[in-house]
Design an enzyme around this catalytic site. Structure first.
Site, mmCIF file in Angstrom:
data_model
loop_
_atom_site.group_PDB
_atom_site.id
_atom_site.type_symbol
_atom_site.label_atom_id
_atom_site.label_comp_id
_atom_site.label_asym_id
_atom_site.label_seq_id
_atom_site.Cartn_x
_atom_site.Cartn_y
_atom_site.Cartn_z
ATOM 1 N N ASP A 75 0.841 -1.200 0.000
ATOM 2 C CA ASP A 75 0.000 0.000 0.000
ATOM 3 C C ASP A 75 0.880 1.255 0.000
ATOM 4 O OD1 ASP A 75 0.871 -0.114 2.590
ATOM 5 O OD2 ASP A 75 -1.127 -0.125 3.504
ATOM 6 N N SER A 76 2.206 1.061 0.010
ATOM 7 C CA SER A 76 3.112 2.187 -0.261
ATOM 8 C C SER A 76 2.868 2.725 -1.660
ATOM 9 C CB SER A 76 4.576 1.756 -0.104
ATOM 10 O OG SER A 76 4.840 0.590 -0.858
ATOM 11 N N ASP A 114 -0.986 -6.152 -0.300
ATOM 12 C CA ASP A 114 -1.412 -5.587 0.993
ATOM 13 C C ASP A 114 -2.930 -5.486 1.059
ATOM 14 O OD1 ASP A 114 0.417 -4.931 3.003
ATOM 15 O OD2 ASP A 114 1.164 -3.200 1.892
ATOM 16 N N LYS A 144 -0.906 -9.492 2.741
ATOM 17 C CA LYS A 144 -0.231 -8.991 3.938
ATOM 18 C C LYS A 144 -1.174 -8.048 4.656
ATOM 19 C CE LYS A 144 3.301 -5.805 3.781
ATOM 20 N NZ LYS A 144 2.728 -4.682 4.554
ATOM 21 N N GLU A 146 -1.413 -5.498 8.442
ATOM 22 C CA GLU A 146 -0.654 -4.911 9.549
ATOM 23 C C GLU A 146 -1.266 -5.292 10.897
ATOM 24 O OE1 GLU A 146 -0.193 -0.679 9.012
ATOM 25 O OE2 GLU A 146 0.840 -0.928 7.097
ATOM 26 N N GLU A 212 9.149 -3.741 10.669
ATOM 27 C CA GLU A 212 9.513 -2.428 10.118
ATOM 28 C C GLU A 212 9.984 -1.494 11.214
ATOM 29 O OE1 GLU A 212 6.730 -0.675 7.365
ATOM 30 O OE2 GLU A 212 7.872 1.185 7.249
HETATM 31 O O1 KIV Z 1 3.543 -1.104 1.621
HETATM 32 C C1 KIV Z 1 4.748 -1.406 1.700
HETATM 33 O O2 KIV Z 1 5.578 -1.098 0.836
HETATM 34 C C2 KIV Z 1 5.170 -2.160 2.874
HETATM 35 C C3 KIV Z 1 6.641 -2.370 3.054
HETATM 36 C C4 KIV Z 1 7.223 -1.164 3.681
HETATM 37 C C5 KIV Z 1 6.911 -3.582 3.842
HETATM 38 O O3 KIV Z 1 4.366 -2.549 3.650
#
Ligand code: KIV
Length: 295
Positions: A75-76, A114, A144, A146, A212
């Site tokens: 989600d970056s 994510d 993934k 959080e 992280e």
């Molecule tokens: O969204 C992302 O890029 C991440 C990484 C920082 C692990 O969650």
């Protein structure tokens, strides 16, 4: 997982070796996708592996051909691809569309997507609905999400439904409004909480966990304690795997990048130079030349 633990365990992944198991995760031209069983086998061999983010088919195909075994449609994408300030505004529609693009651009890498903010916080059923969409419609191999103890019910239901889950603890950028961007797990109480979070993710059935922005010594302790692989970002050298946001790694990100990032190329400069040269040739009338022209 510690090397000692790896040596004490059998080299056979939990549900039997996948075809091609035993080959190094990084590199190679395997004709099939890497699976979570290959990840488990690599960790049992004590092999470190690299993960990169990707948000589009073309960049993902470059990383796939370079042998990167695991790609994260993170989600970056919010701040690195879609022009948002943070990861928080990213929607399921955006995640599903870009995840499908990354899957289409790759043949070998395990693609992890994510679950964006708001896609699993309501509870396990919401998490299952959204993760199912990413698995079925976008075609990713894992998701993934959080959170440690606070997300263990979501992780458990997804795993029970047959969806591989990567956890993410320490700094969790979706909570930036509550926690800011600072190193997590400093001090005895915070370190103990991080260890509890790591165990909660593992006990819920996750196949790996991102750590992280965690002190290196604590990340090493978590790595020794868990039997699933740890994936570090700003967590020092002793995790089983490393992940970087690709726009930071190739020098595309403008402005300040986090200290834990290493810039392996200066793509911002390469693109700037190419754009300026093209513009000058158009203005000067030297592009298009004869070889670019049809008669
Ligand atoms: O969204 C992302 O890029 C991440 C990484 C920082 C692990 O969650």
């Amino acid at each position: 997982m510690s090397l000692q633990a790896a040596q004490n365990q059998s080299a056979t992944p939990p549900s039997g070796p996948a075809p091609g198991a035993g080959k190094a995760l990084y590199g190679g031209k395997s004709t099939r996708r890497i699976t979570v069983h290959d990840i488990a086998a690599a960790s049992e061999r004590g092999e470190k592996w690299p993960m990169l983010t990707a948000y589009d088919a073309m960049t993902a195909s470059v990383f796939d051909e370079a042998g990167i075994p695991v790609m994260l449609v993170g989600d970056s994408m919010g701040n690195c691809h879609l022009g948002y300030e943070t990861t928080v505004p990213v929607t399921m529609d955006e995640m599903a569309m870009l995840s499908a693009a990354v899957v289409r651009g790759t043949k070998r890498a395990l693609i992890v997507a994510d679950l964006p903010f708001g896609a699993y916080q309501e509870g396990p059923v919401q998490a299952l609905r959204n993760a199912t969409r990413l698995i079925k419609d976008a075609g990713v191999g894992a998701v993934k999400l959080e959170g440690g103890e606070r997300s263990h019910e979501q992780i458990r239901l997804l795993v029970e439904a047959g969806i591989p889950v990567m956890g993410h603890i320490g700094l969790t950028p979706q909570s930036v409004n509550a926690m800011g961007y600072r190193v997590q797990g400093r001090g005895e109480e915070a370190a103990q909480q991080l260890l509890r979070d790591a165990k909660a993710v593992q006990d819920a059935g996750a196949f790996a966990v991102v750590l992280e922005l965690v002190p290196a010594e604590l990340a090493a302790e978590v790595t020794r304690t868990l039997h699933i692989p740890t994936v570090g970002i700003g967590a020092g050298p002793d995790t089983d795997a490393q992940v970087l946001v690709y726009t930071d790694m190739v020098g595309l990100t403008g402005g300040k990048v986090p200290r834990f990032t290493k810039q392996y190329a200066n793509m911002r400069q390469v693109l700037t130079d190419a754009a300026k040269e093209y513009a000058e040739e158009v203005i000067g009338g030297t592009f298009p030349a004869a070889e670019h022209t049809f008669h």
